[in-house]
Design a protein around this motif. Structure first.
Motif, PDB file in Angstrom:
ATOM      1  N   ASP A 149       0.829  -1.222   0.000  1.00 29.20           N
ATOM      2  CA  ASP A 149       0.000   0.000   0.000  1.00 29.20           C
ATOM      3  C   ASP A 149       0.861   1.269   0.000  1.00 29.20           C
ATOM      4  OD1 ASP A 149      -2.307  -1.486   0.153  1.00 29.20           O
ATOM      5  OD2 ASP A 149      -2.901  -0.773   2.137  1.00 29.20           O
ATOM      6  N   ASN A 150       2.100   1.124   0.466  1.00 34.44           N
ATOM      7  CA  ASN A 150       2.964   2.294   0.686  1.00 34.44           C
ATOM      8  C   ASN A 150       3.988   2.494  -0.428  1.00 34.44           C
ATOM      9  OD1 ASN A 150       1.562   2.199   3.077  1.00 34.44           O
ATOM     10  ND2 ASN A 150       3.337   2.519   4.392  1.00 34.44           N
ATOM     11  N   TRP A 151       3.892   1.688  -1.479  1.00 37.60           N
ATOM     12  CA  TRP A 151       4.853   1.771  -2.587  1.00 37.60           C
ATOM     13  C   TRP A 151       4.066   1.999  -3.867  1.00 37.60           C
ATOM     14  CZ3 TRP A 151      10.169  -0.410  -1.938  1.00 37.60           C
ATOM     15  CH2 TRP A 151      10.973  -0.222  -3.058  1.00 37.60           C
ATOM     16  N   GLY A 152       4.492   2.966  -4.625  1.00 38.79           N
ATOM     17  CA  GLY A 152       3.809   3.244  -5.887  1.00 38.79           C
ATOM     18  C   GLY A 152       4.771   3.327  -7.045  1.00 38.79           C
ATOM     19  N   GLN A 212      -0.637   2.323  -6.541  1.00 40.66           N
ATOM     20  CA  GLN A 212      -0.142   1.470  -5.455  1.00 40.66           C
ATOM     21  C   GLN A 212       0.211   0.082  -5.989  1.00 40.66           C
ATOM     22  OE1 GLN A 212      -3.509   2.058  -2.914  1.00 40.66           O
ATOM     23  NE2 GLN A 212      -2.256   2.746  -1.185  1.00 40.66           N
ATOM     24  N   ILE A 213       1.276  -0.476  -5.462  1.00 34.70           N
ATOM     25  CA  ILE A 213       1.649  -1.837  -5.868  1.00 34.70           C
ATOM     26  C   ILE A 213       0.498  -2.806  -5.568  1.00 34.70           C
ATOM     27  CG2 ILE A 213       3.281  -3.731  -5.470  1.00 34.70           C
ATOM     28  CD1 ILE A 213       4.421  -1.325  -7.005  1.00 34.70           C
ATOM     29  N   THR A 214      -0.183  -2.596  -4.457  1.00 35.99           N
ATOM     30  CA  THR A 214      -1.326  -3.453  -4.112  1.00 35.99           C
ATOM     31  C   THR A 214      -2.297  -3.566  -5.289  1.00 35.99           C
ATOM     32  OG1 THR A 214      -1.128  -2.530  -1.886  1.00 35.99           O
ATOM     33  CG2 THR A 214      -3.111  -3.819  -2.352  1.00 35.99           C
ATOM     34  N   GLU A 215      -2.586  -2.433  -5.927  1.00 36.01           N
ATOM     35  CA  GLU A 215      -3.531  -2.428  -7.053  1.00 36.01           C
ATOM     36  C   GLU A 215      -2.898  -3.048  -8.295  1.00 36.01           C
ATOM     37  OE1 GLU A 215      -6.774  -1.678  -6.615  1.00 36.01           O
ATOM     38  OE2 GLU A 215      -5.948  -1.735  -4.582  1.00 36.01           O
TER      39      GLU A 215
END
Lengths: 67, 67, 67, 67, 67, 67
Positions: F50-53, F58-61
């Motif tokens: 969630d904290n890395w883009g 976001q990497i999560t997405e």
């Protein structure tokens, strides 16, 4: 109190552009999280293209190849 | 093993002052946490005043205004 | 305006010890460089011993060997 | 997506040596964690020996003593 | 290729707010410097309030005092 | 004396893989620059997705989209 560090290659960013980065990053933290701008710190690091790599290659070399 | 990074604006810190920062930061980690000074690392970054912002403003501009 | 980042292994530093690191690092910048404490920021990162290495070895392993 | 920051003292690393650090660090992340090299970033910071300390001493002074 | 690191205290930023920080910081680098968003990296660090200090005081204590 | 910081997303790197990153990064600095491994420090930061883009996302997405 946020602290924002922006690292870019040293390729001629002007004083005015840096001022825009500082103002814009500060506003972002105020707008999204309601942070206090007075204690928001932005530090910009400009890094020589010999010292930055992507995909295992120096940016200096990538620039020569038009990447 | 601690690692301490001190970022300051580039405004004339002398070699002697930097030596004091290195010695003082190392002593702090020894005194407070009992860390081994032999493996305590201190790195000082001096940042141009165009590249440092507080309150959305470049330090260069704040200095002109006497802030 | 200084920014100080202290990285230590996560091995039980107490809230009081962290308060001492923050106070001491701030005082150091005031004493050595005459910086304004009000805008001096200290950030402490605690890092798992599996994630910190010296001499090519994880601290976790070095601790087992009494290093 | 990994980001690797390598900090060394400024003592004459050549462009070719920096290229080797960038290539080697990228390969390490690919080999160990299967990361995509295309989005692996390496940034090398070269730090003046006055601004780096170990054991509470400036590297500049340690070099004079043959350390 | 820019790399942006945003450090904030861990005080409940939501996933959506973090997404906004990532999108906004990326857009800023595109708008101001014409950087390629595809290789712009943003990393957000959330730091415990015990581990962040301003003016020599832990944020935890400052929050209690209504600062 | 080099200091190497490796930032990766927190997606299950094992203790053994981290040990390989530490050993490999240390060897790289020894091989390329002749640095002393005994004072080479490696710190690995694992960052929530969630904290890395990247590319403003976001990497999560990105993971959900198979990127």
């Amino acid at each position: 109190m946020p602290y924002i560090n922006i690292k870019i290659t040293r390729e001629g960013a002007t004083k005015e552009q840096k001022a825009q980065l500082i103002a814009g990053a500060t506003r972002l933290l105020v707008d999204v999280l309601g942070k206090n701008p007075a204690t928001t710190v932005v530090v910009i690091d400009e890094v020589d293209t010999d010292n930055w790599g992507v995909a295992g290659e120096q940016i200096t070399e990538r620039r020569k190849q038009g990447k």
